[in-house]
Write a protein that holds these residues in place. Structure first.
Motif, PDB file in Angstrom:
ATOM      1  N   GLY A 377       0.936  -1.159  -0.223  1.00  0.00           N
ATOM      2  CA  GLY A 377       0.083   0.066   0.077  1.00  0.00           C
ATOM      3  C   GLY A 377       0.897   1.399  -0.116  1.00  0.00           C
ATOM      4  O   GLY A 377       1.945   1.276   0.468  1.00  0.00           O
ATOM      5  N   ASP A 378       0.278   2.292  -0.271  1.00  0.00           N
ATOM      6  CA  ASP A 378       1.018   3.655  -0.612  1.00  0.00           C
ATOM      7  C   ASP A 378       0.312   4.568   0.642  1.00  0.00           C
ATOM      8  O   ASP A 378       0.028   3.996   1.611  1.00  0.00           O
ATOM      9  N   SER A 379      -0.230   5.879   0.588  1.00  0.00           N
ATOM     10  CA  SER A 379      -0.670   6.537   1.378  1.00  0.00           C
ATOM     11  C   SER A 379      -2.068   6.932   0.670  1.00  0.00           C
ATOM     12  O   SER A 379      -2.099   8.003  -0.001  1.00  0.00           O
ATOM     13  N   ALA A 380      -3.178   6.090   1.065  1.00  0.00           N
ATOM     14  CA  ALA A 380      -4.478   6.476   0.341  1.00  0.00           C
ATOM     15  C   ALA A 380      -5.509   5.873   1.235  1.00  0.00           C
ATOM     16  O   ALA A 380      -5.051   4.883   2.093  1.00  0.00           O
ATOM     17  N   CYS A 428      -0.637  -3.654  -5.799  1.00  0.00           N
ATOM     18  CA  CYS A 428      -0.282  -2.367  -5.493  1.00  0.00           C
ATOM     19  C   CYS A 428      -1.539  -1.555  -5.410  1.00  0.00           C
ATOM     20  O   CYS A 428      -2.400  -1.633  -6.311  1.00  0.00           O
ATOM     21  N   LEU A 429      -1.663  -1.338  -4.170  1.00  0.00           N
ATOM     22  CA  LEU A 429      -2.842  -0.316  -3.706  1.00  0.00           C
ATOM     23  C   LEU A 429      -2.482   0.974  -3.420  1.00  0.00           C
ATOM     24  O   LEU A 429      -1.771   1.527  -2.538  1.00  0.00           O
ATOM     25  N   ILE A 430      -2.786   1.817  -4.584  1.00  0.00           N
ATOM     26  CA  ILE A 430      -2.175   3.145  -4.589  1.00  0.00           C
ATOM     27  C   ILE A 430      -3.224   4.359  -5.129  1.00  0.00           C
ATOM     28  O   ILE A 430      -4.273   3.935  -5.738  1.00  0.00           O
ATOM     29  N   GLY A 431      -3.299   5.381  -4.638  1.00  0.00           N
ATOM     30  CA  GLY A 431      -4.309   6.425  -4.959  1.00  0.00           C
ATOM     31  C   GLY A 431      -3.814   7.364  -6.267  1.00  0.00           C
ATOM     32  O   GLY A 431      -2.559   7.207  -6.537  1.00  0.00           O
ATOM     33  N   ASP A 432      -4.777   8.038  -7.005  1.00  0.00           N
ATOM     34  CA  ASP A 432      -4.255   8.735  -8.157  1.00  0.00           C
ATOM     35  C   ASP A 432      -3.219  10.039  -7.716  1.00  0.00           C
ATOM     36  O   ASP A 432      -2.466  10.198  -8.655  1.00  0.00           O
ATOM     37  N   LEU A 455      -4.022  -1.512  -8.283  1.00  0.00           N
ATOM     38  CA  LEU A 455      -5.372  -1.091  -7.840  1.00  0.00           C
ATOM     39  C   LEU A 455      -5.422   0.185  -7.753  1.00  0.00           C
ATOM     40  O   LEU A 455      -4.806   0.813  -6.652  1.00  0.00           O
ATOM     41  N   LEU A 456      -5.871   1.113  -8.612  1.00  0.00           N
ATOM     42  CA  LEU A 456      -5.751   2.666  -8.710  1.00  0.00           C
ATOM     43  C   LEU A 456      -6.964   3.367  -8.266  1.00  0.00           C
ATOM     44  O   LEU A 456      -8.163   3.161  -8.728  1.00  0.00           O
ATOM     45  N   ILE A 522      -6.023  -1.367 -12.524  1.00  0.00           N
ATOM     46  CA  ILE A 522      -7.509  -1.640 -12.716  1.00  0.00           C
ATOM     47  C   ILE A 522      -7.854  -0.257 -11.903  1.00  0.00           C
ATOM     48  O   ILE A 522      -7.723  -0.064 -10.752  1.00  0.00           O
ATOM     49  N   GLU A 523      -8.470   0.756 -12.427  1.00  0.00           N
ATOM     50  CA  GLU A 523      -8.921   1.956 -12.024  1.00  0.00           C
ATOM     51  C   GLU A 523     -10.435   1.731 -11.179  1.00  0.00           C
ATOM     52  O   GLU A 523     -11.151   1.277 -11.623  1.00  0.00           O
ATOM     53  N   ILE A 524     -10.323   2.352 -10.006  1.00  0.00           N
ATOM     54  CA  ILE A 524     -11.606   2.266  -9.017  1.00  0.00           C
ATOM     55  C   ILE A 524     -12.032   3.622  -8.643  1.00  0.00           C
ATOM     56  O   ILE A 524     -11.095   4.309  -7.937  1.00  0.00           O
ATOM     57  N   VAL A 525     -13.079   3.959  -9.127  1.00  0.00           N
ATOM     58  CA  VAL A 525     -13.633   5.258  -8.765  1.00  0.00           C
ATOM     59  C   VAL A 525     -14.174   5.402  -7.347  1.00  0.00           C
ATOM     60  O   VAL A 525     -15.015   4.518  -6.993  1.00  0.00           O
ATOM     61  N   GLU A 526     -13.475   5.974  -6.436  1.00  0.00           N
ATOM     62  CA  GLU A 526     -13.717   6.013  -5.166  1.00  0.00           C
ATOM     63  C   GLU A 526     -15.233   6.148  -4.747  1.00  0.00           C
ATOM     64  O   GLU A 526     -15.951   5.498  -4.211  1.00  0.00           O
ATOM     65  N   ALA A 527     -15.964   7.174  -5.403  1.00  0.00           N
ATOM     66  CA  ALA A 527     -17.408   7.591  -5.020  1.00  0.00           C
ATOM     67  C   ALA A 527     -18.295   6.196  -5.334  1.00  0.00           C
ATOM     68  O   ALA A 527     -19.209   5.782  -4.593  1.00  0.00           O
ATOM     69  N   ASP A 528     -17.921   5.620  -6.538  1.00  0.00           N
ATOM     70  CA  ASP A 528     -18.948   4.529  -6.969  1.00  0.00           C
ATOM     71  C   ASP A 528     -18.489   3.340  -6.223  1.00  0.00           C
ATOM     72  O   ASP A 528     -19.479   2.582  -5.820  1.00  0.00           O
TER      73      ASP A 528
END
Length: 546
Positions: A377-380, A428-432, A455-456, A522-528
């Motif tokens: 993980g990153d910081s997200a 990898c779990l990371i924010g935009d 996983l973005l 794989i882009e994941i839209v946070e709100a969705d």
């Protein structure tokens, strides 16, 4: 003629080094002369910081030191952040750099890559930083580095070699060989006896497991079950008790429910943990009060004296101390340990707000879909959820940069290093925002044909910082950053790329990604994702600093 550069590679091979991360430069090419015939693999990042993060991920996932070849000057300053992250989390890393030759080293005359004192810079985030001035001292200094990695608190080591020394004749030196490293320290018998007496007298003991106990899973489980003691695991200690163990509490010790478990215990055994605030006081509320007795197990005598004062300190490797304690105590019949652990786990889960609940759900889907997965993980936001509440199946399979030094951009190159080292499924779990720090490392993973899964988590900016500014009454500025088309960029690097439309697609996307010889983004839209996982809004936790 055997050069010092060739001899260096022979030494590394003798110590079992199988992988080196680095970007060849004019000042380091002599280190590369012996690599093709050494059996040591080389991976090229797109930035020296990426090399450091790759070495960090490799080391955390495998338990072996990550090794880097780095040029002088800007190479060291570029990798400094990665070394500082590794220093903060006690990760073994060997960074070997070149340096200007004597006469130009720190002369102030403006030579290429010149710093006033490059070694002193390296000292800020290493166990030690050493300048090799004679060929015959190289073997000794390398041996010192591997002694730190094997027998002391593991932290980065920096060794620098003047450019002209790399080409010097090493033919007369003894053959490269591994020197026997010191044994890991074991606790003194009288200290073990005193600690065992405290264990026997305790009615409600608990264990705190930190990263220093990552290789102590077997004796940790034996002692926990003998004492009927719940085990709270910090981020770097997750998996010491596997997911589903009734005594396991794979949750942040900073949460109200875990603090209550600590505060009501009459004995706390802290194994391989420094009581760092990023683990124990995440929300800066003061942390848990230890009202009972405290046993501290730490390989670092100085660290054992910092922070919480112990009633009994065991200066020892965690596995050796736990084995000795488990042998010295008589197993008791099961009592309320499992019930206390369950109460803490459920209390933490109930306290999660919708966004953290969504993040925890995401991590559990990954874990349950990909057996043996390593998640980096990153910081997200979903990473914060994992820090708070995620049960790893085994040690060294979940780590991140959100604790300790707390850098951004870590997860992509670190996950690359972890996959190189283990060949296990790696995510990898990371924010935009974070991924834009190290986005070019997609090229490194593609070049190596790695089936890395990225996983973005996309909230179109520095969403957590924006929320934090708003709660503090500060008009948001600098947080609504331009968000590029990550899918197009990923495909430009030769990667597969998808935007998840339905959270139920995730298992199939993950399984398909493992079959490829390239990364999958794989882009994941946070709100969705939050809307899909949560049925109703609940009070939010205090903001976590990004």
């Amino acid at each position: 003629m055997k050069t010092v550069g060739l001899y260096l590679v022979e030494l590394l091979a003798a110590y079992g080094v199988d992988t080196v991360f680095g970007i060849p430069g004019v000042h380091t090419v002599e280190m590369y002369r012996g690599l093709p015939r050494s059996g040591i693999r080389h991976f090229t990042p797109r930035h020296e910081q990426g090399a450091g993060f790759m070495a960090d991920g490799y080391a955390r996932a495998t338990g072996k030191p990550g090794v880097c070849f780095i040029i002088s000057g800007p190479g060291l300053t570029n990798i400094a952040t990665a070394m500082a992250q590794a220093y903060g989390d006690s990760v073994p890393m060997l960074v070997i750099t070149s340096v200007n030759p004597p006469g130009r080293m720190g002369s102030g005359e403006g030579h290429l890559h010149e710093l006033p004192d490059q070694r002193q810079l390296g000292r800020q985030f290493t166990a030690f930083s050493h300048t090799i001035l004679r060929a015959d001292e190289l073997a000794q200094v390398v041996a010192r580095a591997f002694a730190v990695f094997a027998s002391a608190r593991p932290r980065p080591v920096h060794i620098e070699l003047p450019v002209d020394l790399l080409t010097a004749d090493a033919s007369a030196l003894p053959p490269a060989r591994k020197r026997p490293v010191p044994s890991r320290p074991a606790a003194e018998p009288q200290a073990v006896a005193a600690a065992a007496a405290l264990c026997t007298a305790a009615l409600r003991p608990i264990i705190l497991a930190g990263g220093g106990a990552a290789d102590a899973a077997v004796p940790m489980r034996r002692l926990a079950e003998a004492l009927d003691a719940p085990v709270i695991m910090t981020v770097n200690g997750r998996g010491v008790l596997p997911a589903g163990h009734p005594l396991g509490v794979p949750c942040s010790p900073a949460m109200e429910a875990t603090r209550a478990l600590i505060e009501t215990a009459d004995l706390v055994i802290a194994a391989g943990t420094e009581f760092g605030p990023t683990d124990y006081d995440f929300y800066e509320t003061g942390g848990a009060r230890i009202g009972g007795k405290l046993i501290r197990i730490d390989i670092d005598a100085e660290q054992a004296m910092r922070g919480r004062p112990a009633d009994q300190a065991l200066i020892s490797d965690a596995a050796l101390a736990l084995e000795a304690l488990a042998a010295a105590v008589s197993p008791r019949p099961p009592g309320d340990g499992a019930a206390r652990a369950k109460l803490a786990r459920s209390g933490v889960r109930k306290a999660l707000n919708p966004i953290l609940r969504a993040g925890a759900h995401l991590m559990e889907v990954v874990r349950d879909t990909l057996p043996g997965v390593v998640i980096v993980g990153d910081s997200a936001q979903p990473v914060y959820a994992g820090c708070i509440d995620y049960a790893a199946t085994r040690p060294r399979s979940w780590f991140c940069s959100a604790t300790g030094y707390g850098t951004l951009g870590y997860a992509l190159p670190a996950a690359t290093g972890a996959l190189i080292g283990t060949r296990r499924p790696t995510v990898c779990l990371i924010g935009d925002g974070g991924i834009q720090f190290t986005l070019p490392e997609l090229g490194s993973a593609r070049e190596a044909e790695l089936p890395l899964i990225v996983l973005l988590w996309n909230n179109n900016g520095y969403g957590e910082i924006k929320s934090y500014m708003e709660t503090r009454g500060i008009e948001p500025i600098g947080v609504d950053i331009f968000t590029p088309d990550f899918l197009t960029i990923s495909r430009g690097f030769g990667c597969e790329a998808h935007r998840m439309k339905d959270h139920r697609e995730l298992p199939a996307l993950l399984e398909a990604a493992l079959l490829r010889r390239c990364p999958t983004v794989i882009e994941i839209v946070e709100a969705d994702y939050i809307a899909a996982i949560n049925g109703q809004e609940e009070p939010a936790l205090p903001a976590v600093a990004e």
